[in-house]
Structures are given as C-alpha cells and as structure tokens.
Design a protein around this motif. Structure first.
Motif, short mmCIF file in Angstrom:
data_model
loop_
_atom_site.label_atom_id
_atom_site.label_comp_id
_atom_site.label_asym_id
_atom_site.label_seq_id
_atom_site.Cartn_x
_atom_site.Cartn_y
_atom_site.Cartn_z
N PRO A 100 -27.00 -26.45 -16.03
CA PRO A 100 -27.68 -27.67 -16.48
C PRO A 100 -26.74 -28.88 -16.47
O PRO A 100 -25.52 -28.74 -16.63
CB PRO A 100 -28.11 -27.33 -17.91
N THR A 101 -27.33 -30.05 -16.31
CA THR A 101 -26.53 -31.29 -16.24
C THR A 101 -25.66 -31.47 -17.47
O THR A 101 -24.51 -31.88 -17.39
CB THR A 101 -27.47 -32.51 -16.10
N GLY A 102 -26.19 -31.13 -18.63
CA GLY A 102 -25.42 -31.29 -19.86
C GLY A 102 -24.43 -30.18 -20.13
O GLY A 102 -23.73 -30.19 -21.17
N GLY A 103 -24.33 -29.19 -19.24
CA GLY A 103 -23.42 -28.07 -19.45
C GLY A 103 -24.01 -27.03 -20.38
O GLY A 103 -25.19 -27.07 -20.74
N LEU A 104 -23.17 -26.08 -20.80
CA LEU A 104 -23.62 -25.00 -21.67
C LEU A 104 -23.81 -25.49 -23.10
O LEU A 104 -23.15 -26.45 -23.53
CB LEU A 104 -22.61 -23.86 -21.66
N PRO A 105 -24.69 -24.83 -23.86
CA PRO A 105 -24.86 -25.22 -25.27
C PRO A 105 -23.61 -24.94 -26.08
O PRO A 105 -22.85 -24.01 -25.77
CB PRO A 105 -26.04 -24.35 -25.73
N VAL A 106 -23.40 -25.77 -27.09
CA VAL A 106 -22.27 -25.57 -27.99
C VAL A 106 -22.75 -24.66 -29.12
O VAL A 106 -23.71 -24.98 -29.82
CB VAL A 106 -21.75 -26.90 -28.57
#
Length: 537
Positions: free
Chosen positions: A205-211
């Motif tokens: 995903p554009t925002g990267g992995l979830p924190v």
C-alpha cells in the motif's frame, strides 16, 4: 543418532533429518524423562538440558537411544493464512538462484501449505518446512537490520521475522501481520505443528505497513516505591528466568550471577528465587518512599545512603540494609566484578511476563530497563522470615586487569575445527571487548580460530555458556539472553559451575579457557541396547 556433549548438564542429540528430530521430540513429549528440564528442537538436533542430580547422563543417553523414531505423532493442525506483499529486495536473486521467474517464485510460495517445524532465533520466529520446498542459501553477508514482518528463505526453510533484527535470510516479501504480541493470549502467531498458507496480497500500500500498537505502560504505584533518579548504564529486573517457552522461541534469560541473586534475597529474608535489580557498572540512584530492608550483592560496589536530614553512611555488600522513608541510595563504580544485585524485602510489585520478571534484552521480553523518573513498587512486610547476616561472595570477583580462568566442556562441534584451533582455544588469551552484553561476551584473540569443516551448519539449539565461533573466527561466549538456535558451530561451553563467574567479567579483562576433558562423542551401552532389542516382541 549421535550424542554430543554441550555442557555438564546439556546434551546435543543429532539425527538423520528433520522427520527423525520431530519423531524423537514427539516421543519425549509423550513419555517424558524425569530430570529433563528443557528441549530445543532444530533442523537435525535436539538440545536437551537436564538435572544431573535427577538423571545420570549415561542413563539419559540409553533411554534416548531406545526411542522409536519410526512414528510421528499427530501435531497441532491449526491453519494460519499469511498475506504477503512480494516486494522483497532479494526476490530477483532468489528467482535467479532457482532458475525461475519472480512470478513463479510467488506462485510456488503461495501454492502449498507449510508446517511450523520448530521455533527459535527470536520469539515468534517459526522455521517453516514443506510448501514450495525451495533450497536457497543464506546471504554471504548478513544484513544488520531486517524489518519486522519480512518473509524470507534460507536452506529449505521459510520464515517471518517477528521484529527488526540482523539476519542473513533472503527476503522475498513482507506481511502486515504481527507475529509476536504479548497482548494476545498466545503471543506467538505460529507454534510448532501449525499449518501456514501464504497469500499474495499484491503491491505494498502507498502508506506502507500498519504501525502495530505498543503495549501501554502499567500504572505507577500509589504505595511504597523506589523513585529512580538515575538508572546507571543499565538496570533491569532479573529472577531465575522463564522456563517452558521454547516452543514460542523464548529462552530462559534470568540473572547472570544466580548465586549473587540468591544471596541478596536471603540477606533480606526473601525466597531466594525472587526478582532483584541487576545493575551494570553501578550508577543506580533512587529515593526510597517507605521503610524497608535491601541488600546489595554481586560486584564489589560502594553503596552510599543519604538520609532525608542529609546524614550519609556507607553500608557493606552482602548484608541487610535498613532504609527509612526519604533515604536516597547511590551506587558507585564497582571495584571488582561487573553486575550488582539489589533485593528488597517482600519483593517488587511488577506484573510478570510469561511467568517471570526477567528482562530478555535480545527478545525484548519482560519489564523494560529502568529509566529516570520511574516508580518501582515493592511490598511492605514488617514480619516474616529472618534476614541473613552470613552471606559472602562465592568467588573472588574479577577486575579488568585480571586473567580469569574458565573451565570449559569441549563440544558439541569441536570436530568442525582444526587441531591448531582446538589447542589455541586454551593456549591463547581472549580479551573481553566493549561489544559484550547480556547476549554474550564478544572475545578477541591474536589469532582467530580456524575451521576444518566449512559446510553450512543447519540451525541448532545453543546453550547458556556456549562458545560459538562465527566466520571471523573470534568467539562469542553466550550468556543468558542468547538466541535459542544458531547457525555457527559451538567449539565448547563454559562449565556450569563457572557461569556465574563469567557473568561478572568486565570489559578488557582476559579469559583463559581450561578444557576439563577432551571432546569425545558419547555412546550408549551397546550391550544394554542389544538386550533390550532381544526383549522386543
């Protein structure tokens, strides 16, 4: 089946393959041997730690040799689906090594179930077999940091890194799932016997992995507590460790000088196994809020108590010290030794993690290291067990100028080294480097140790005190926070009776290893095995 010495209370059993290893592991779970305390399964070995007072080594070997390896017990069959973004930086190299396209790597990796054979390296790290059955070598140069969630290959295993850490596996993708979370009823997402199916989750995903959410800190104590002014270099809670969690990849950890911890507890009238503060190189300072009794053992450390009215006194080590409300306690730099242990009457009010208050610095499991401003609660006890005034150090504490002799048991992989290396281990002095910590003592010798066997060692269990030799030839002496499994050969292990001493050796001191016997592969009594076979139906 080969039997290799790993310490005075530890045995490495080598088998033909993973199937035999799991068969023996299953047999020992179905019919345990009295006195066996911990078993670490790996690719072709079982590391067995036992109590010599409860089971004789030779009797243990003969019991193991008689076990039937033809049957594999049914194991836990839970199935876990792992979504993967196949964007790994080694994906193209893996495809080249296998002689297929990167798309075919993904297709095969997601095309069949894997099984968790065993856990090790780090909490929640499962060694997955089966599936695509790829054969991929480790990277020649390990990375200093592989991100949490990285999906990787090495040998015939697939695995998922639970947290950011160094590693030499080939990265083919990343998953958003959290492999290790102490907030769950079962912290490890994968356990031995679980089935795993990887799924292609498409592009990252554009925002990267979830924190992932971090565990919230516990509420500060409202009653009796120590107010930490300075934690020094590092101050952590330690007890005798957390047993019984090797199936999740969690090692024992625990105090590095167990004798000093027990003595500190006895000095204040506690059960000798209660948690203490382990203080490295002094520097700890705190204010006591309430009345209590403490004791400081281990390293030869100056302790200063300053009362609320400004009066100062310096109590000795290894004796009970009475504190009043408002007293400030400060630790100076040790004159000998490295680690001090502070016990408090009644024990500390801290929630255990997996049954222990020990902080494992490699796995980052347990109550975290103290920091300035922390409030550490303790139990107030006015009556109970008598304090002890008869405690003393169990050995002469070492200084940085000393040469410390440590007894060692040769094995389990002494035969992977040249004759010259075996001789050099004991004839050459080894300096303790500043890179040493609770994971291990990193050593430096004038001439590195050379191997005669340059094969890649399949991951196998490592024990407390193991002297592992990486590619550099400069040994690492594993201490309490060592990884459960490792891929470098262990030339010898510090004998059990010298492990507390090893935990007190300061930086720049020199170590001389003293083999107490030559390396010999252990054998069961053939006559007993023959007689046993004749009695079979």
């Amino acid at each position: 089946m080969r039997f290799l010495p790993a310490n005075l209370d530890t045995l490495l059993v080598e088998l033909q393959d993973l199937d035999e290893t799991l068969a023996l592991f299953a047999a020992l779970q179905a019919e345990p041997i009295a006195g066996v305390e911990e078993i670490v399964p790996a690719a072709r070995t079982l590391l067995i730690q036992y109590r010599p007072s409860a089971v004789d080594r030779q009797a243990l070997i003969e019991d193991l040799a008689r076990r039937d390896l033809s049957q594999r017990s049914a194991r836990e069959s839970r199935r876990v689906e792992i979504p993967v973004h196949y964007n790994g930086e080694d994906l193209d190299e893996v495809a080249s090594l296998l002689g297929i396209s990167r798309e075919e790597v993904v297709r095969r990796h997601t095309g069949a179930d894997y099984e968790v054979a065993f856990c090790g390296f780090a909490p929640g790290f499962g060694y997955l077999t089966g599936g695509a059955d790829f054969q991929v070598p480790r990277r020649q140069t390990p990375r200093t940091r592989i991100p949490a969630g990285a999906v990787a290959l090495a040998g015939n295993f697939s695995g998922i890194y639970p947290k950011a850490s160094p590693g030499g596996w080939q990265i083919i993708g990343v998953t958003p799932l959290q492999m290790w979370n102490l907030g769950r009823d079962e912290p490890a997402l994968l356990r031995p016997g679980y089935k795993v199916r990887f799924q292609d989750a498409g592009p990252l995903p554009t925002g990267g992995l979830p924190v992932h959410e971090q565990t919230t800190a516990s509420e500060p104590p409202a009653g009796a507590h120590l107010e930490i002014l300075s934690p020094g270099l590092q101050t952590v809670l330690q007890d005798l460790g957390r047993a019984g969690h090797t199936d999740q990849g969690v090692s024992m950890s625990g105090a590095l000088d167990r004798g000093a911890l027990r003595a500190a507890n006895r000095a204040v009238g506690n059960d000798s196994a209660l948690a203490c503060l382990e203080v490295v190189l002094g520097g700890l300072s705190f204010v006591c809020h309430s009345r209590t009794i403490i004791a400081v053992t281990g390293a030869q450390t100056p302790v200063t108590v300053t009362t609320a009215s400004g009066l100062q006194w310096q109590p000795g080590n290894y004796q009970p010290i009475e504190l009043d409300d408002g007293d400030r306690v400060s630790f100076g730099a040790p004159q000998a030794g490295l680690r001090s242990y502070l016990a408090i009457r009644g024990g500390f009010q801290v929630a255990p993690v997996l049954g222990s208050l020990s902080y494992d610095s490699l796995a980052q499991v347990g109550p975290p290291p103290l920091k300035a401003g922390d409030r550490l609660g303790f139990n107030e006890i006015s009556a109970g067990t008598s304090v002890s005034i008869a405690e003393d150090p169990a050995f002469e504490l070492p200084t940085a100028k000393d040469v410390i002799t440590l007894d060692v048991v040769m094995g389990p992989r002494s035969d992977w080294f040249t004759r010259a290396a075996i001789e050099r281990l004991s004839s050459q002095l080894w300096r303790v480097t500043p890179q040493s910590n609770r994971v291990g003592i990193r050593l430096e010798g004038e001439v590195p140790l050379e191997r005669c066997n340059h094969d890649e060692l399949p991951s196998e269990g490592t024990s407390l005190g193991a002297i592992q030799v990486p590619a550099s030839g400069q040994p690492v002496l594993f201490l309490a926070d060592h990884p459960l499994t490792g891929g470098y050969p262990v030339i010898a292990a510090v004998a059990s009776h010298h492990l507390d001493l090893a935990g007190q050796i300061p930086v720049n001191a020199q170590i001389r290893f003293n083999p107490i016997e030559a390396f010999v592969e252990l054998e069961p009594d053939a006559s007993l095995l023959t007689a046993d076979a004749k009695n079979q139906p």
